[in-house]
Write an enzyme that holds these catalytic residues in place. Sequence first.
Site, PDB file in Angstrom:
ATOM      1  N   ASP A  60      18.200  77.473 -34.280  1.00  0.00           N
ATOM      2  CA  ASP A  60      17.426  76.764 -35.033  1.00  0.00           C
ATOM      3  C   ASP A  60      16.736  77.872 -35.980  1.00  0.00           C
ATOM      4  OD1 ASP A  60      17.097  74.444 -36.620  1.00  0.00           O
ATOM      5  OD2 ASP A  60      15.773  73.651 -35.111  1.00  0.00           O
TER       6      ASP A  60
ATOM      7  N   HIS B  98      21.754  66.205 -34.249  1.00  0.00           N
ATOM      8  CA  HIS B  98      20.522  66.489 -33.889  1.00  0.00           C
ATOM      9  C   HIS B  98      19.925  65.224 -33.089  1.00  0.00           C
ATOM     10  CE1 HIS B  98      16.198  66.811 -35.099  1.00  0.00           C
ATOM     11  NE2 HIS B  98      16.221  65.512 -34.856  1.00  0.00           N
TER      12      HIS B  98
ATOM     13  N   HIS C 116      19.456  70.550 -29.712  1.00  0.00           N
ATOM     14  CA  HIS C 116      17.977  70.397 -29.253  1.00  0.00           C
ATOM     15  C   HIS C 116      18.024  69.768 -27.943  1.00  0.00           C
ATOM     16  CE1 HIS C 116      17.514  71.607 -33.178  1.00  0.00           C
ATOM     17  NE2 HIS C 116      17.631  70.368 -33.813  1.00  0.00           N
TER      18      HIS C 116
ATOM     19  N   LYS D  51      26.983  67.261 -39.519  1.00  0.00           N
ATOM     20  CA  LYS D  51      25.688  67.447 -39.076  1.00  0.00           C
ATOM     21  C   LYS D  51      25.311  66.099 -39.195  1.00  0.00           C
ATOM     22  CE  LYS D  51      21.833  68.777 -37.270  1.00  0.00           C
ATOM     23  NZ  LYS D  51      21.051  69.339 -38.168  1.00  0.00           N
TER      24      LYS D  51
ATOM     25  N   HIS E  77      20.291  77.935 -39.838  1.00  0.00           N
ATOM     26  CA  HIS E  77      19.779  77.348 -41.353  1.00  0.00           C
ATOM     27  C   HIS E  77      19.630  78.432 -42.086  1.00  0.00           C
ATOM     28  CE1 HIS E  77      19.471  73.097 -39.727  1.00  0.00           C
ATOM     29  NE2 HIS E  77      18.943  73.656 -38.789  1.00  0.00           N
TER      30      HIS E  77
ATOM     31  N   HIS F 211      23.705  77.166 -34.111  1.00  0.00           N
ATOM     32  CA  HIS F 211      22.652  76.350 -34.907  1.00  0.00           C
ATOM     33  C   HIS F 211      21.580  77.074 -35.777  1.00  0.00           C
ATOM     34  CE1 HIS F 211      20.603  72.249 -35.056  1.00  0.00           C
ATOM     35  NE2 HIS F 211      19.672  73.041 -35.806  1.00  0.00           N
TER      36      HIS F 211
HETATM   37 ZN   LIG Z   1      18.311  72.684 -37.193  1.00  0.00          ZN
END
Ligand SMILES: [Zn+2]
Length: 431
Positions: free
Chosen positions: A348, A256, A276, A215, A96, A94
């Site tokens: 993340d 998510h 998460h 996603k 970005h 995970h």
């Molecule tokens: Zn994320």
Amino acid sequence: MNTAKLSLRGAAALPVLLLACAGATAAAPAPVAVTAIKAAHMLDVRSGALINDAVVLVSGERITAAGSKLAIPPGANVIDLGAKTLLPGLIDAHTHLTGNPEDAGYSSVRISVPRAALTGAKNARLTLQAGFTTVRDVGSEGYADIGLRDAINDGDVPGPRIAASGPALGITGGHCDDTMHAPQYNAIATGVADGVEEVTKRTRQIIKYGADVIKICATGGVLSMGDDPRASQYSPQELKAIVTEAHRLGRKVAAHAHGGDGIRLAVLAGVDSIEHGSYIDDEGIKLLKEHNTWLVPTLYLGDWLIDNAEAIKLPKPLLEKAKVVLPAARVNIGKAIKAGVPIAFGTDAAVYPHGLNGREFAVLVKLGMTPIQAIRSATVNASQLLGWSDKVGAIEVGKFADLIAVDGEPLKDVTTLERVQWVMKGGAVVR
Ligand SMILES: [Zn+2]
């Protein structure tokens, strides 16, 4: 007609044949060079055993042998790592890469897609240098992550192997929409789609433009304005439509989801991972175990975000959410870990600086994982989640030569993985 076609083909093939012959007489094909990597120890991530006097042989991009005290072929290029411990390259499920922590607030509205892609080039290098040779990048506006993946695969910029999602699907006004703008700007994120018909079409579009994985935002989030992380966002029908279409087209779905309702709905719709999982409850824990759905907790970010909220100008409503959700996540994920929910490693990164991904290991151990379980989450488990078990995630014959080395004993102290000393990706030393 057939004869004419055949003779044309024959004529076209002739120059190719001549060229091939010329090549063969000029020089015999060069033998593929063998690299031998030696280290005092190597961790077998499957068994948890530490192998002493380790040797890994690499030919081209792939591992051809790995074990203790293997004979090194004459003429091999030898890399001696001394007292270090070899592990497979790490996997972060995970990230970005095309985002930075400073982009979390209103400054995000001034960042163009081309600028984000260049940010991604920087962060891809930092991530690779930190020992993460594979990532799954989940949610990137305007397909910047897909461009980055292709540039890395073409050898234009250094970076990890990327399973990229492109833009995340979400409801109007949800966590994956542009929620920082006043109505007159009519800002709508690329992945926004409502209703069964629209989500089906958007899933197909995102795959059309190169997504390896889909996603979705199944609940509200922390770094979005005006939504509740505990509230579910997509309906069961929309979730089912996305999963059906993605799976039909050979793509997995990452959801998510913070709140318990959204987690349950997403698992029942058949998603492959819950990202998460902050408010996972007993029912959610039971469902994830039953359906063998991966949980990808992202926990270290809480420490960094709250400490640096002022420096990155995080808008107050988002900080208020972070202060409630992130500590709750640690309690609930701790229960999920102890209950044996399948865990794949994620961070993340972008919420905090890229390259610090390894700090997640210590949090997982603090919440009840053994060091080897935490290491498996970032190797064999994450490779399974990506569907890349045949390529990465262990030091095994036939897999890519994606290797890292650390000082010290990762089975006693997982923080050694925050200080990766040496990195190889696909047979090339990159650190
Ligand atoms: Zn994320």
